[in-house]
Design a protein around this motif. Structure first.
Motif, short mmCIF file in Angstrom:
data_model
loop_
_atom_site.label_atom_id
_atom_site.label_comp_id
_atom_site.label_asym_id
_atom_site.label_seq_id
_atom_site.Cartn_x
_atom_site.Cartn_y
_atom_site.Cartn_z
N GLY A 65 1.00 -1.05 -0.28
CA GLY A 65 -0.09 -0.48 0.40
C GLY A 65 0.62 0.88 -0.22
O GLY A 65 1.89 1.12 0.63
N TYR A 66 0.30 2.72 -0.34
CA TYR A 66 1.50 3.44 -0.92
C TYR A 66 0.41 4.75 0.17
O TYR A 66 -0.68 4.49 0.19
N ILE A 67 1.29 5.63 0.35
CA ILE A 67 0.71 6.44 1.38
C ILE A 67 1.46 7.90 0.98
O ILE A 67 2.64 7.89 0.95
N LEU A 68 0.65 9.17 0.32
CA LEU A 68 1.10 9.84 0.20
C LEU A 68 0.65 10.99 0.78
O LEU A 68 -0.70 11.21 0.76
N GLU A 69 0.85 12.34 0.66
CA GLU A 69 0.52 13.84 2.11
C GLU A 69 1.34 14.84 0.46
O GLU A 69 2.51 15.14 -0.34
N SER A 70 0.48 16.16 1.10
CA SER A 70 0.73 16.92 0.66
C SER A 70 0.37 18.38 2.19
O SER A 70 -0.66 18.13 2.68
N GLY A 71 0.67 19.35 1.82
CA GLY A 71 0.33 20.47 3.01
C GLY A 71 0.53 21.38 1.86
O GLY A 71 0.37 23.04 2.93
N GLN A 72 1.15 21.45 0.98
CA GLN A 72 1.19 22.40 0.31
C GLN A 72 -0.15 23.21 -0.43
O GLN A 72 -0.33 25.10 -0.99
N GLY A 73 -1.44 22.49 -0.06
CA GLY A 73 -2.81 23.20 -0.76
C GLY A 73 -2.27 23.49 -2.01
O GLY A 73 -3.72 24.27 -2.46
N LEU A 74 -1.73 22.74 -2.90
CA LEU A 74 -1.66 22.78 -4.58
C LEU A 74 -2.40 21.21 -5.51
O LEU A 74 -2.31 20.39 -4.78
N ALA A 75 -3.42 22.14 -5.99
CA ALA A 75 -4.23 20.99 -6.56
C ALA A 75 -3.95 19.95 -7.43
O ALA A 75 -3.58 18.76 -7.53
N ARG A 76 -2.37 20.65 -8.54
CA ARG A 76 -1.51 19.95 -9.13
C ARG A 76 -0.65 18.58 -8.39
O ARG A 76 -0.53 17.53 -9.04
N VAL A 77 -0.66 19.50 -7.18
CA VAL A 77 0.35 17.59 -6.55
C VAL A 77 -0.62 16.62 -5.90
O VAL A 77 0.06 15.82 -5.89
N LEU A 78 -1.70 17.29 -6.10
CA LEU A 78 -2.49 16.06 -5.79
C LEU A 78 -2.80 15.44 -6.77
O LEU A 78 -3.01 13.87 -6.91
#
Length: 263
Positions: A203-216
């Motif tokens: 399983g993979y876990i990915l995260e973002s705290g940048q608030g950028l849609a393109r990163v999501l």
């Protein structure tokens, strides 16, 4: 490749032949579970909708799921999707798995935020997933859960036996930056523990705290990878960053290298 073993035929000197034993790659039943806590309404940066208003995390998640479903069905039209939400507990949105993209779009139209109090419990999600995974196996399919989690200060809990791994869990975690009122690192660690506790395959876990849609969107496309064909996450080196190309400087002419003009 997960579950495939190699075999060398002829182990004498000079033998280099290596074959892979055939292995069936199953079609997937994918259960999307979206966190609809009010934190899913946090606005994203640099992204606006058709009405000119900033996109929220939930808006971006909806777009990312439709993007994922379209791409996944292009790879294999036999994949199927179902949808649930989590606030305090888990609730079905669309229980029947479907490979029709119209079903995914309709589910996203009906997705909205909800109030929640207290610590979210993943136990019911795992129970639902285990039940569906048993049904999937009867049809030579595998089940995967993709959880979109949006809370920066509330760690999810679960009660699940360590030896019952019937499905694979992926997590996409959107969060605020660390501060006095939140603890995204602790939440992340809890999600990692849950993923490792229940997953049948990698399983993979990915995260973002940048608030950028393109990163999501970029992270969600990594989740297109089939669980039976994955390397462990620490070996994933995509997407690669685009390095700036350093311009090559022409060498300056010197007295020794300068061309001699003909007289």
């Amino acid at each position: 490749m997960e579950g495939i073993e190699g075999d060398s035929s002829g182990r004498g000197e000079g033998s280099s032949r290596y074959t892979l034993k055939p292995s069936r790659i199953c079609s997937e039943d994918i259960l999307f579970c979206v966190d609809v806590d009010p934190q899913c309404l946090v606005e994203m940066k640099g992204a606006t909708g058709p009405n000119g208003r900033p996109l929220t995390r939930l808006d971006s998640i909806k777009q990312a799921i439709i993007l994922f479903a379209n791409a996944k069905l292009t790879i294999n039209p036999e994949h199927r999707f179902a949808f649930a939400t989590i606030s305090n507990s888990v609730y079905w949105m669309r229980k029947e798995f479907s490979s029709e993209i119209e079903s995914t779009i309709a589910a996203m139209r009906g997705l909205s935020a909800s109030s929640s109090t207290g610590q979210p419990d993943l136990t019911n999600l795992f129970r639902l997933a285990a039940h569906e995974a048993k049904k999937s196996r009867l049809h030579d399919r595998i089940l995967r859960v993709i959880l979109f989690y949006c809370r920066s200060s509330e760690r999810p809990q679960h009660q699940w036996p360590v030896n019952q791994k019937l499905f694979t869990l992926d997590v996409m975690y959107l969060h605020d930056k660390p501060g006095p009122d939140n603890c995204p690192q602790e939440v992340y660690d809890t999600l990692v523990e849950a993923l490792e506790h229940v997953s049948e395959y990698e399983g993979y876990i990915l995260e973002s705290g940048q608030g950028l849609a393109r990163v999501l969107f970029r992270h969600v496309l990594i989740l297109l990878s089939h669980p039976q064909q994955r390397c462990i996450q620490e070996y994933v080196d995509i997407p690669k960053s685009i390095a700036k190309k350093v311009p090559q400087v022409e060498p300056m002419a010197t007295e020794d290298s300068a061309p001699i003009a003909s007289q």
